[in-house]
Design a protein around this motif. Structure first.
Motif, short mmCIF file in Angstrom:
data_model
loop_
_atom_site.label_atom_id
_atom_site.label_comp_id
_atom_site.label_asym_id
_atom_site.label_seq_id
_atom_site.Cartn_x
_atom_site.Cartn_y
_atom_site.Cartn_z
N LEU A 35 0.39 -1.84 -7.30
CA LEU A 35 -1.06 -1.66 -7.27
C LEU A 35 -1.48 -0.84 -6.05
CD1 LEU A 35 -2.02 -5.41 -7.96
CD2 LEU A 35 -1.42 -3.64 -9.64
N ASP A 36 -2.57 -0.11 -6.18
CA ASP A 36 -3.08 0.62 -5.02
C ASP A 36 -4.01 -0.27 -4.21
OD1 ASP A 36 -5.50 0.51 -6.37
OD2 ASP A 36 -5.50 2.62 -6.96
N GLU A 87 -7.06 -0.58 -4.22
CA GLU A 87 -8.18 -1.13 -4.99
C GLU A 87 -7.69 -2.08 -6.08
OE1 GLU A 87 -10.39 2.16 -6.48
OE2 GLU A 87 -11.17 2.74 -4.52
N ARG A 128 -5.62 -1.40 -8.45
CA ARG A 128 -5.43 -0.72 -9.73
C ARG A 128 -3.95 -0.43 -9.93
NH1 ARG A 128 -10.05 0.88 -12.27
NH2 ARG A 128 -11.96 0.82 -11.03
N VAL A 137 -0.69 1.43 -10.49
CA VAL A 137 -0.17 2.79 -10.36
C VAL A 137 1.24 2.92 -10.94
CG1 VAL A 137 -1.58 3.34 -8.36
CG2 VAL A 137 0.66 2.33 -8.01
N GLU A 138 1.91 1.79 -11.17
CA GLU A 138 3.25 1.84 -11.78
C GLU A 138 3.59 0.47 -12.36
OE1 GLU A 138 5.46 3.37 -13.65
OE2 GLU A 138 5.35 4.94 -12.11
N ARG A 164 3.07 1.45 -20.52
CA ARG A 164 2.77 2.01 -19.20
C ARG A 164 1.46 2.79 -19.22
NH1 ARG A 164 3.92 6.90 -16.65
NH2 ARG A 164 4.20 6.76 -14.37
N GLU A 168 -1.06 2.47 -21.07
CA GLU A 168 -2.23 1.61 -21.26
C GLU A 168 -2.70 0.96 -19.97
OE1 GLU A 168 -1.88 -0.08 -25.82
OE2 GLU A 168 -0.53 -0.89 -24.29
N LEU A 192 -1.91 2.07 -16.61
CA LEU A 192 -2.12 2.91 -15.43
C LEU A 192 -3.60 3.11 -15.17
CD1 LEU A 192 0.63 5.69 -15.80
CD2 LEU A 192 0.68 3.60 -14.43
N GLY A 193 -4.02 2.83 -13.93
CA GLY A 193 -5.41 2.96 -13.54
C GLY A 193 -6.26 1.75 -13.83
N GLN A 194 -5.70 0.76 -14.55
CA GLN A 194 -6.45 -0.45 -14.86
C GLN A 194 -6.45 -1.40 -13.67
OE1 GLN A 194 -8.15 -1.32 -17.68
NE2 GLN A 194 -7.73 0.69 -18.57
N LEU A 195 -7.54 -2.16 -13.52
CA LEU A 195 -7.57 -3.20 -12.50
C LEU A 195 -6.57 -4.29 -12.86
CD1 LEU A 195 -11.40 -3.52 -11.90
CD2 LEU A 195 -9.71 -2.70 -10.25
#
Length: 232
Positions: A130-131, A133, A135, A137-138, A151, A153, A155-158
């Motif tokens: 997670l980043d 925030e 979210r 990232v991998e 993957r 689906e 990526l970028g999700q909280l």
């Protein structure tokens, strides 16, 4: 050592100190003081003159372009012509040095990527990265299988939309976001798959810090289903 563009009477390598002593275009003639090893080589070879021009850039010389002859005298414009040739040689060599370094860096990056992929694909734990925030990232293949998502689906999700479990899971992620120490959540923890099914899971959360700044949050998920079967 310094590489030397040379005729047979010149050695292939010279002390690096010659680059300092010969850092500007120069013509040596017999009878003049030998200020560098190259001049001593020229004198020993009975050369009538020796002209040298450095290769590279000021304070970053990497070689010498040298012309010498056992008969005759150098042209009045020999140094000017040599400087033009030396500039062309320097540009070509610097280009190839740059290309070689880029290829080496790319190869190292590809090797590291292959190693990371091999680790992510073969560990026995689901992994989410997670980043700051929280979210995604991998995600590794095993975690995709556990949670029922692909993957692309996730990526970028909280993380809260993907990791749905016990009440203390989200607060633990928020703690990690603040850089608090790693936390393990296991007892009575259930994670829900995309299809609504649930499984007992051990979740370990690790913040990754650098210079006091959060770089990422690692989430390791272990399916405890087999352990639950053994207990029963």
């Amino acid at each position: 050592e310094v590489f030397l563009e040379s005729a047979r009477c010149f050695p292939e390598y010279l002390p690096s100190s010659d680059l300092i002593r010969l850092s500007s275009p120069e013509t040596w003639l017999p009878g003049k003081r030998t200020a560098a090893e190259l001049h001593r080589v020229a004198r020993a070879a009975n050369l009538a003159y020796l002209a040298s021009v450095p290769l590279g850039q000021p304070r970053a010389w990497f070689g010498l372009l040298v012309i010498g002859d056992q008969a005759g005298q150098p042209s009045k414009i020999i140094l000017e012509v040599m400087e033009i040739v030396a500039s062309a040689i320097s540009n070509v060599m610097q280009y190839f040095i740059l290309v070689t370094n880029l290829r080496r860096i790319n190869a190292q990056s590809e090797n590291k990527l292959l190693i990371r992929q091999a680790i992510a694909e073969n560990v026995r734990e689901g992994i989410l990265i997670l980043d700051s925030e929280l979210r995604v990232v991998e995600i590794n293949p095993l975690c995709e299988e556990m949670l029922g998502y692909t993957r692309l689906e996730v990526l970028g999700q909280l993380a809260e939309n993907i990791l749905i479990g016990s009440a203390n899971l989200q607060p633990a992620l928020e703690d990690a976001r603040l850089g608090n120490p790693a936390l393990s959540i296991g007892q009575d923890n259930q994670l829900h798959r995309r299809d609504g099914g649930a499984f007992p899971a051990q979740v370990q959360i690790h913040p990754v810090m650098k210079d006091g700044k959060l770089m990422a949050v690692l989430v390791f998920v272990t399916d405890e289903s087999e352990h639950e079967k053994i207990k029963t």
